[in-house]
Design an enzyme around this catalytic site. Structure first.
Site, short mmCIF file in Angstrom:
data_model
loop_
_atom_site.label_atom_id
_atom_site.label_comp_id
_atom_site.label_asym_id
_atom_site.label_seq_id
_atom_site.Cartn_x
_atom_site.Cartn_y
_atom_site.Cartn_z
N ASP A 291 0.98 -1.21 0.02
CA ASP A 291 0.21 -0.14 0.02
C ASP A 291 0.99 1.25 -0.15
O ASP A 291 2.15 1.33 0.69
CB ASP A 291 -0.86 -0.03 1.26
CG ASP A 291 -1.84 1.02 1.35
OD1 ASP A 291 -3.09 1.13 0.48
OD2 ASP A 291 -1.60 2.24 1.85
N GLU B 184 1.03 5.66 0.24
CA GLU B 184 0.62 7.08 0.35
C GLU B 184 1.25 8.09 -0.32
O GLU B 184 2.58 7.95 -0.54
CB GLU B 184 0.53 7.29 1.90
CG GLU B 184 -0.02 6.42 3.07
CD GLU B 184 -1.54 6.01 2.63
OE1 GLU B 184 -2.20 7.34 2.38
OE2 GLU B 184 -2.21 5.09 3.20
N HIS C 148 -5.32 4.87 6.60
CA HIS C 148 -4.56 5.76 5.54
C HIS C 148 -3.26 5.88 5.99
O HIS C 148 -2.73 6.86 5.60
CB HIS C 148 -5.19 7.04 5.36
CG HIS C 148 -6.69 7.16 4.78
ND1 HIS C 148 -6.92 6.70 3.50
CD2 HIS C 148 -7.79 7.26 5.45
CE1 HIS C 148 -8.06 6.62 3.25
NE2 HIS C 148 -8.70 7.02 4.29
N ASP D 197 -2.79 -0.40 6.26
CA ASP D 197 -3.71 -0.78 5.30
C ASP D 197 -3.28 -1.90 4.36
O ASP D 197 -4.25 -2.52 4.25
CB ASP D 197 -3.79 0.44 4.15
CG ASP D 197 -4.50 1.84 4.64
OD1 ASP D 197 -4.94 1.93 5.86
OD2 ASP D 197 -4.65 2.70 3.94
#
Length: 601
Positions: free
Chosen positions: A43, A45, A184, A189
């Site tokens: 994942d 960001e 998040h 995540d």
């Protein structure tokens, strides 16, 4: 190992081949079991903009295998740009947090090493994979060809609206009661996505999805009745060959070929098959029969022969090889061109075969443009006394009908016509070039396009016939080609027909295998015309194989050659010629320039 001596089968005279059963030692033989796959669940960001405009702020990844966590990876990344305030509020990652973090070019090598050999998993995978791939390419790192599983896409195929209103990660985390709540942040995540992935595995596992191959092609759009038929492929081997779908009455519905019979047939019961016609066929089929072949060429040839024999209703191509059209120079005192459907033993010259009557008529018109022989169909004696036709009055025919040309002088035109059919087509090319040039100069572009189509039909058919005649003239060609694993593909070709095919394993002398093939090969007798022993499609398959790099001619009975000044030298120029009459007039003139003489070098 494939038998070293095997005659090429699939002829209408031969009995239907018996099914070849693959040996399935265990369920593992069906593919890569999910429990044996190492997944890297990742994942990211970011600063909120797409790849190339925004940067990565955090990478989190979890490596799992057989339901167990193997390792984790997490790092903040300095995106080299300010993080928007609304992104900072959403993720909790601020400019101060990433100020001392490494840049992406320093992080990527460690991440790629962490993910090496894994199947990549992400929720909304195109987003995460797009960023990682973009950054890898920008900073000069090779991006591996990862297999990718998108949990969002898989969830949309599995989860019904009654279970969850959407397939967002947070929604699925509640549905599957993940041990980590997505917030998040990349690692949290990724951990939640691991639990979602395992929850989805439980769902699709009950529907028969046990392997990575099944997972990649799984879709809820596939009807359960169709998916349930996957067992029809389990008796097929992982080998090159031909497969035949049949209904409960034994009627063959569809025939195909593949380098891997089992994998190809299994794909018909998954979402990768999207053709409505084939979907209908799969719904009717009750059995699949496989015929293992020694080489890919044998599989291609068997497919053609079996399609011609069974004429399956769901096959569209190659069902009627007997439907051919030829141009014939008639045998009579004043010969003419005639459009026929069969080659006869009558000493006549033929051009073809043509795939359609329309193409044959275009080629005939091209020949008439170059050679003003008669186009009437009446039989003529050596001393005809008939009235001249309209073409004679227009100067388009030398008019043997009213005796204005002698049989010997007329014969000179016919001799040139025969030479253009079987040897050098230059007189036809030059005649059509002049015609196209005149029409273009008068801005009659539609008429010029018609003549270019006629020229193309003639040149292509002539080149095709010369190529086929070159190989069918050889009583036997024995050829070999090295395979990727160090063995040899062996083929015996007689008069353009594949008479035997086999394989010599690595480390063995291929010559004894080839001699066994020759001894067991089909006997092929000479016939009439350039495609007497095999269909044009089969001959072209054989020619393409013979012209592959690395093919060695071992034995040859005959001369395999094409005329140096033949039609083949004009084909490439026709490939680059255009006849689009709908362009701007200035463009049309440029594209309709006639074909000039061939240049060497």
């Amino acid at each position: 190992m494939t038998s070293p001596a095997r005659a090429a089968a699939g002829d209408s005279a031969a009995p239907s081949p018996s099914p070849i059963r693959g040996v399935q030692h265990s369920f593992d033989d069906l593919g890569t079991l999910l429990r044996d796959v190492t997944f890297c669940v990742v994942d990211l960001e970011t600063t909120g903009n797409p790849p190339g405009e925004g940067g990565i702020t955090e990478i989190g990844a979890v490596k799992v295998r057989a339901g167990e966590v193997v390792a984790e990876f997490q790092t903040l990344v300095n995106p080299s740009e300010p993080i928007p305030s609304f992104i900072a509020v959403l993720t909790g990652i601020s400019d101060r947090m990433v100020a001392s973090s490494p840049r992406i070019e320093s992080v990527l090598p460690a991440f790629l090493e962490f993910a090496h050999g894994c199947v990549m998993v992400a929720h909304n995978a195109p987003f995460d994979m797009g960023f990682l791939k973009h950054e890898s390419l920008v900073h000069g790192y090779d991006w591996p060809d990862f297999t990718v599983v998108d949990t969002a896409l898989l969830a949309r195929r599995v989860i019904t609206p009654d279970e969850a209103p959407n397939c967002k990660l947070g929604t699925l985390a509640k549905l599957f009661r993940t041990t980590t709540t997505p917030n998040h942040r990349a690692l949290s995540d990724a951990r939640a996505t691991v639990d979602v992935l395992h929850g989805l595995f439980e769902r699709v596992g009950s529907l028969g999805v046990q392997t990575l191959e099944d997972l990649q092609t799984y879709s809820s759009r596939v009807a359960p009745a169709v998916r349930a038929k996957r067992h029809l492929a389990e008796s097929l081997p992982h080998a090159a060959g031909v497969y035949l779908f049949a209904d409960d009455r034994g009627e063959v519905l569809y025939i195909g070929k593949s380098k891997d019979l089992r994998t190809r047939v299994r794909s018909y019961f998954t979402a990768s098959e999207t053709r409505n016609r084939i979907g209908e066929m799969v719904g009717i089929a009750t059995t699949v029969r496989g015929i293992e072949c020694g080489t890919p060429l044998e599989a291609e040839v068997r497919e053609l022969r079996l399609i011609a024999e069974h004429k399956p209703r769901y096959n569209r191509k190659s069902k009627f090889p007997e439907r051919q059209h030829w141009l014939k120079v008639t045998v009579e005192p004043f010969p003419r061109l005639s459009l026929v459907k069969q080659v006869r033993d009558d000493t006549a010259e033929y051009l073809g075969p043509f795939s359609s009557r329309k193409t044959a008529e275009r080629a005939m018109a091209a020949l008439h443009e170059a050679f003003p022989i008669r186009q009437c169909t009446a039989r003529m004696s050596r001393t005809p006394r008939l009235s001249p036709c309209v073409l004679a009055e227009m100067g388009r025919c030398v008019a043997p009908c009213d005796g204005r040309i002698s049989m010997d002088s007329y014969g000179d035109f016919v001799t040139g016509l025969r030479a253009a059919l079987t040897g050098d087509p230059t007189p036809v090319v030059e005649a059509l070039d002049r015609r196209i040039d005149l029409l273009s100069a008068d801005e009659r572009f539609e008429d010029a396009a018609v003549h270019r189509d006629r020229l193309s039909a003639f040149v292509r058919s002539s080149a095709r016939m010369q190529r086929m005649a070159s190989v069918t003239a050889c009583a036997e060609i024995c050829a070999a080609r090295r395979t990727d694993d160090g063995g040899w593909e062996l083929h015996v070709i007689r008069r353009g027909r594949l008479a035997a095919a086999g394989f010599s394993p690595r480390g063995t002398d291929p010559r004894p295998h080839l001699e066994m093939l020759r001894a067991s090969a089909e006997t092929v007798l000479p016939g009439i015309g350039p495609v007497a022993a095999a269909s044009p499609e089969e001959i072209e398959l054989i020619l393409r194989w013979l012209e592959l790099p690395g093919v060695r001619l071992v034995e040859m009975d005959g001369t395999w050659t094409c005329p140096v000044g033949g039609a083949g030298r004009h084909v490439n120029r026709l490939e680059n010629a255009h006849t689009d009459v709908h362009q701007h007039p200035g463009e049309r003139r440029r594209h309709l320039r006639p074909l000039g003489p061939a240049r060497a070098g």
